[in-house]
Design a protein around this motif. Sequence first.
Motif, PDB file in Angstrom:
ATOM      1  N   THR A  93       0.745  -1.021  -0.041  1.00 25.10           N
ATOM      2  CA  THR A  93       0.303   0.299  -0.135  1.00 25.10           C
ATOM      3  C   THR A  93       0.944   0.874  -0.452  1.00 25.10           C
ATOM      4  OG1 THR A  93       0.489  -0.161   2.400  1.00 25.10           O
ATOM      5  CG2 THR A  93      -2.334  -0.991   1.513  1.00 25.10           C
ATOM      6  N   LEU A  94       0.417   2.649  -0.161  1.00 28.96           N
ATOM      7  CA  LEU A  94       1.216   3.833  -0.316  1.00 28.96           C
ATOM      8  C   LEU A  94       0.883   4.305   1.527  1.00 28.96           C
ATOM      9  CD1 LEU A  94      -0.197   4.902  -3.730  1.00 28.96           C
ATOM     10  CD2 LEU A  94       1.879   4.251  -3.507  1.00 28.96           C
ATOM     11  N   ARG A  95       2.091   4.859   1.757  1.00 27.43           N
ATOM     12  CA  ARG A  95       1.705   5.628   2.488  1.00 27.43           C
ATOM     13  C   ARG A  95       0.741   6.715   2.940  1.00 27.43           C
ATOM     14  NH1 ARG A  95       7.383   5.055   2.107  1.00 27.43           N
ATOM     15  NH2 ARG A  95       8.313   5.161   3.838  1.00 27.43           N
ATOM     16  N   THR A  96       0.414   6.624   4.038  1.00 27.18           N
ATOM     17  CA  THR A  96      -0.946   7.222   4.294  1.00 27.18           C
ATOM     18  C   THR A  96      -0.656   8.567   4.802  1.00 27.18           C
ATOM     19  OG1 THR A  96      -1.090   6.392   6.805  1.00 27.18           O
ATOM     20  CG2 THR A  96      -1.971   5.219   4.726  1.00 27.18           C
ATOM     21  N   ARG A  97      -1.293   9.691   4.473  1.00 27.85           N
ATOM     22  CA  ARG A  97      -1.240  10.721   5.397  1.00 27.85           C
ATOM     23  C   ARG A  97      -0.929  10.691   6.622  1.00 27.85           C
ATOM     24  NH1 ARG A  97      -5.742  12.923   4.639  1.00 27.85           N
ATOM     25  NH2 ARG A  97      -5.884  13.880   3.187  1.00 27.85           N
ATOM     26  N   GLU A  98      -1.400   9.840   8.239  1.00 27.66           N
ATOM     27  CA  GLU A  98      -1.381   9.499   9.020  1.00 27.66           C
ATOM     28  C   GLU A  98       0.642   9.205   9.482  1.00 27.66           C
ATOM     29  OE1 GLU A  98      -3.608   8.677   7.530  1.00 27.66           O
ATOM     30  OE2 GLU A  98      -5.746   9.480   8.788  1.00 27.66           O
ATOM     31  N   GLU A  99       0.327   8.157   8.032  1.00 28.91           N
ATOM     32  CA  GLU A  99       2.004   8.138   8.300  1.00 28.91           C
ATOM     33  C   GLU A  99       2.945   8.800   8.029  1.00 28.91           C
ATOM     34  OE1 GLU A  99       2.877   3.509   6.390  1.00 28.91           O
ATOM     35  OE2 GLU A  99       0.990   4.064   5.711  1.00 28.91           O
ATOM     36  N   LEU A 100       2.608   9.222   6.841  1.00 22.08           N
ATOM     37  CA  LEU A 100       3.393  10.789   6.547  1.00 22.08           C
ATOM     38  C   LEU A 100       3.823  11.395   7.588  1.00 22.08           C
ATOM     39  CD1 LEU A 100       1.826  11.461   3.209  1.00 22.08           C
ATOM     40  CD2 LEU A 100       4.659  10.367   3.502  1.00 22.08           C
ATOM     41  N   GLU A 101       2.558  11.726   8.359  1.00 19.76           N
ATOM     42  CA  GLU A 101       2.578  13.224   9.583  1.00 19.76           C
ATOM     43  C   GLU A 101       3.701  12.742  10.521  1.00 19.76           C
ATOM     44  OE1 GLU A 101      -1.345  13.545  11.372  1.00 19.76           O
ATOM     45  OE2 GLU A 101      -2.366  14.524   9.188  1.00 19.76           O
ATOM     46  N   ARG A 102       3.794  11.233  11.311  1.00 18.62           N
ATOM     47  CA  ARG A 102       4.840  10.342  12.284  1.00 18.62           C
ATOM     48  C   ARG A 102       6.560  10.679  11.563  1.00 18.62           C
ATOM     49  NH1 ARG A 102       0.752   6.936  12.453  1.00 18.62           N
ATOM     50  NH2 ARG A 102       1.431   5.302  11.312  1.00 18.62           N
ATOM     51  N   GLU A 103       6.398  10.439  10.216  1.00 21.22           N
ATOM     52  CA  GLU A 103       7.651  10.945   9.908  1.00 21.22           C
ATOM     53  C   GLU A 103       7.986  12.441   9.202  1.00 21.22           C
ATOM     54  OE1 GLU A 103       8.139   7.691   6.397  1.00 21.22           O
ATOM     55  OE2 GLU A 103       6.609   6.880   6.705  1.00 21.22           O
ATOM     56  N   LEU A 104       7.396  12.781   9.077  1.00 15.95           N
ATOM     57  CA  LEU A 104       7.696  14.258   8.642  1.00 15.95           C
ATOM     58  C   LEU A 104       7.336  15.151   9.197  1.00 15.95           C
ATOM     59  CD1 LEU A 104       6.585  13.958   4.888  1.00 15.95           C
ATOM     60  CD2 LEU A 104       8.909  13.134   6.092  1.00 15.95           C
ATOM     61  N   PRO A 105       7.309  15.339  10.671  1.00 20.36           N
ATOM     62  CA  PRO A 105       6.852  16.365  11.925  1.00 20.36           C
ATOM     63  C   PRO A 105       6.483  17.295  11.699  1.00 20.36           C
ATOM     64  CG  PRO A 105       9.335  15.779  12.670  1.00 20.36           C
ATOM     65  CD  PRO A 105       8.769  14.554  11.585  1.00 20.36           C
ATOM     66  N   TRP A 106       7.677  18.226  10.715  1.00 20.87           N
ATOM     67  CA  TRP A 106       7.327  19.753  10.188  1.00 20.87           C
ATOM     68  C   TRP A 106       6.643  19.730   9.640  1.00 20.87           C
ATOM     69  CZ3 TRP A 106      11.546  16.156   8.111  1.00 20.87           C
ATOM     70  CH2 TRP A 106      11.192  16.192   6.648  1.00 20.87           C
ATOM     71  N   LEU A 107       6.143  18.798   8.218  1.00 23.44           N
ATOM     72  CA  LEU A 107       4.721  19.068   7.713  1.00 23.44           C
ATOM     73  C   LEU A 107       2.968  18.405   8.330  1.00 23.44           C
ATOM     74  CD1 LEU A 107       5.822  17.453   4.124  1.00 23.44           C
ATOM     75  CD2 LEU A 107       5.947  19.496   4.743  1.00 23.44           C
ATOM     76  N   GLN A 108       3.556  18.303   9.766  1.00 27.79           N
ATOM     77  CA  GLN A 108       2.284  17.866  10.134  1.00 27.79           C
ATOM     78  C   GLN A 108       0.849  19.216   9.828  1.00 27.79           C
ATOM     79  OE1 GLN A 108       2.517  16.728  14.505  1.00 27.79           O
ATOM     80  NE2 GLN A 108       3.802  14.823  13.805  1.00 27.79           N
ATOM     81  N   HIS A 109       1.651  20.281  10.417  1.00 31.39           N
ATOM     82  CA  HIS A 109       0.086  20.967  10.117  1.00 31.39           C
ATOM     83  C   HIS A 109      -0.238  20.806   8.099  1.00 31.39           C
ATOM     84  CE1 HIS A 109      -2.045  24.242  10.236  1.00 31.39           C
ATOM     85  NE2 HIS A 109      -1.740  25.086   9.946  1.00 31.39           N
ATOM     86  N   ALA A 110       1.004  20.890   7.478  1.00 28.14           N
ATOM     87  CA  ALA A 110       0.469  21.088   6.025  1.00 28.14           C
ATOM     88  C   ALA A 110      -0.221  19.610   5.574  1.00 28.14           C
ATOM     89  CB  ALA A 110       1.802  21.299   5.254  1.00 28.14           C
ATOM     90  N   LEU A 111      -0.037  18.835   5.913  1.00 23.37           N
ATOM     91  CA  LEU A 111      -0.829  17.315   6.007  1.00 23.37           C
ATOM     92  C   LEU A 111      -1.725  17.284   6.454  1.00 23.37           C
ATOM     93  CD1 LEU A 111       2.383  14.801   6.294  1.00 23.37           C
ATOM     94  CD2 LEU A 111       1.456  15.252   3.928  1.00 23.37           C
ATOM     95  N   LYS A 112      -1.439  17.817   7.587  1.00 24.87           N
ATOM     96  CA  LYS A 112      -3.485  17.882   8.610  1.00 24.87           C
ATOM     97  C   LYS A 112      -5.374  19.591   6.892  1.00 24.87           C
ATOM     98  CE  LYS A 112      -2.715  17.118  12.504  1.00 24.87           C
ATOM     99  NZ  LYS A 112      -2.714  15.730  13.344  1.00 24.87           N
ATOM    100  N   THR A 113      -3.750  19.786   7.117  1.00 22.95           N
ATOM    101  CA  THR A 113      -5.243  21.066   5.980  1.00 22.95           C
ATOM    102  C   THR A 113      -5.631  20.029   5.078  1.00 22.95           C
ATOM    103  OG1 THR A 113      -3.421  22.767   7.320  1.00 22.95           O
ATOM    104  CG2 THR A 113      -4.479  23.557   5.738  1.00 22.95           C
ATOM    105  N   SER A 114      -4.339  19.993   4.491  1.00 27.56           N
ATOM    106  CA  SER A 114      -4.315  18.982   3.241  1.00 27.56           C
ATOM    107  C   SER A 114      -6.335  18.511   3.332  1.00 27.56           C
ATOM    108  CB  SER A 114      -3.727  18.530   2.566  1.00 27.56           C
ATOM    109  OG  SER A 114      -3.593  17.386   3.835  1.00 27.56           O
ATOM    110  N   GLN A 115      -6.569  17.876   4.116  1.00 27.33           N
ATOM    111  CA  GLN A 115      -7.874  17.074   4.492  1.00 27.33           C
ATOM    112  C   GLN A 115      -8.692  17.400   4.216  1.00 27.33           C
ATOM    113  OE1 GLN A 115      -7.952  15.065   8.773  1.00 27.33           O
ATOM    114  NE2 GLN A 115      -8.872  13.417   7.614  1.00 27.33           N
ATOM    115  N   ASP A 116      -8.979  18.984   4.568  1.00 25.38           N
ATOM    116  CA  ASP A 116     -10.314  19.838   4.229  1.00 25.38           C
ATOM    117  C   ASP A 116      -9.914  20.783   3.096  1.00 25.38           C
ATOM    118  OD1 ASP A 116     -11.539  17.735   6.175  1.00 25.38           O
ATOM    119  OD2 ASP A 116     -10.384  19.121   7.550  1.00 25.38           O
ATOM    120  N   LEU A 117      -8.843  20.394   2.278  1.00 26.83           N
ATOM    121  CA  LEU A 117      -8.491  21.882   1.566  1.00 26.83           C
ATOM    122  C   LEU A 117     -10.082  22.091   0.250  1.00 26.83           C
ATOM    123  CD1 LEU A 117      -6.176  24.045   1.016  1.00 26.83           C
ATOM    124  CD2 LEU A 117      -5.250  22.790  -0.278  1.00 26.83           C
ATOM    125  N   THR A 118     -10.401  22.870  -0.225  1.00 27.27           N
ATOM    126  CA  THR A 118     -11.395  22.864  -0.956  1.00 27.27           C
ATOM    127  C   THR A 118     -10.317  23.661  -2.346  1.00 27.27           C
ATOM    128  OG1 THR A 118     -12.164  24.995   0.375  1.00 27.27           O
ATOM    129  CG2 THR A 118     -13.118  22.914  -0.092  1.00 27.27           C
TER     130      THR A 118
END
Length: 308
Positions: free
Chosen positions: A244-269
């Motif tokens: 499987t491809l990496r999930t958003r949650e996995e990326l948040e753990r691996e790349l802490p400096w991008l956590q906010h950006a990754l969370k924001t991407s979830q509801d981005l319009t």
Amino acid sequence: MTKPAPTIRHQIAVGFALVLVMALMTIFAVVEWKVKPDLITQRHEKITISQHGLLDLLNAKLGQVELLTSTMALTGTILPKDASLFRTTFPPILNNYGDPAIAGGGIWPEPEAFKKGVQRRSFFWGRSGKTMAYYDDYNQPEGNGYHNKSWYLAGKDASVGRCNWSNAYIDPYTKAPMITCTVPMKENERFVGVATVDMRLADISSILSQYGRENDGYVFALDADGKAISFPKSAIEFQPYRNTLRTREELERELPWLQHALKTSQDLTGSDLLKVENDGLFGEAAYVHLIKSPKTGWVIGWSSPRVK
């Protein structure tokens, strides 16, 4: 004893010093309050323009696959329903002059739409070097059949000539990340099946990586389900045996400096510009600009060093 009065030379030196201090303070104020904000604004505008340019570049690449799939769908509705004719007509179309980005695809008729009494009569080809190899697996009686697959069902409600893009996935046979374009086939407004083209994501990833390097930053992409389509190899460790491809949650753990950006991407319009205090790849403050593709639902992120 009274102090001697300052000499004219001393008074002039003090005056010059005061003038110099005032000049430096004025320059500092102009830089901080006028020049720097203007530079930041210009930087933001450049990022926004570049992001829309990148989106256009991706849409052009995806548009080629959409056109190819639509051509197959149209051909599948006008050809006589003859299996040997289908097996000789479609491989050259799908091969697309040996385009390595095309991993495979096929024609998937509705039950009894190709031949009366036949429930499964698909025509699927997968890339084999510079040619396409035919596979009959989907016509076997075992299993639920291709009519119940998500990529097939996606075509039932889609517009004719309009591609419905799947979420990204890893092909179980080649282990390569892919996406599938599904276009419905209709005869006299009646749904008779779908045409599909499977596209390798390696091409998309190369476009994003090159674009990031040429613009002094890096680019990443998430599909509509939050799975990683593309990320810099310097940011995440490549694992060739994942299913499987990496999930958003996995990326948040691996790349802490991008956590906010990754969370924001979830509801981005639309799009958003975020600040990162310490980017893990740059080792300094950075901007992350996010933009959502209306065509695919993907979120494209571009990270670049912040103006000091």
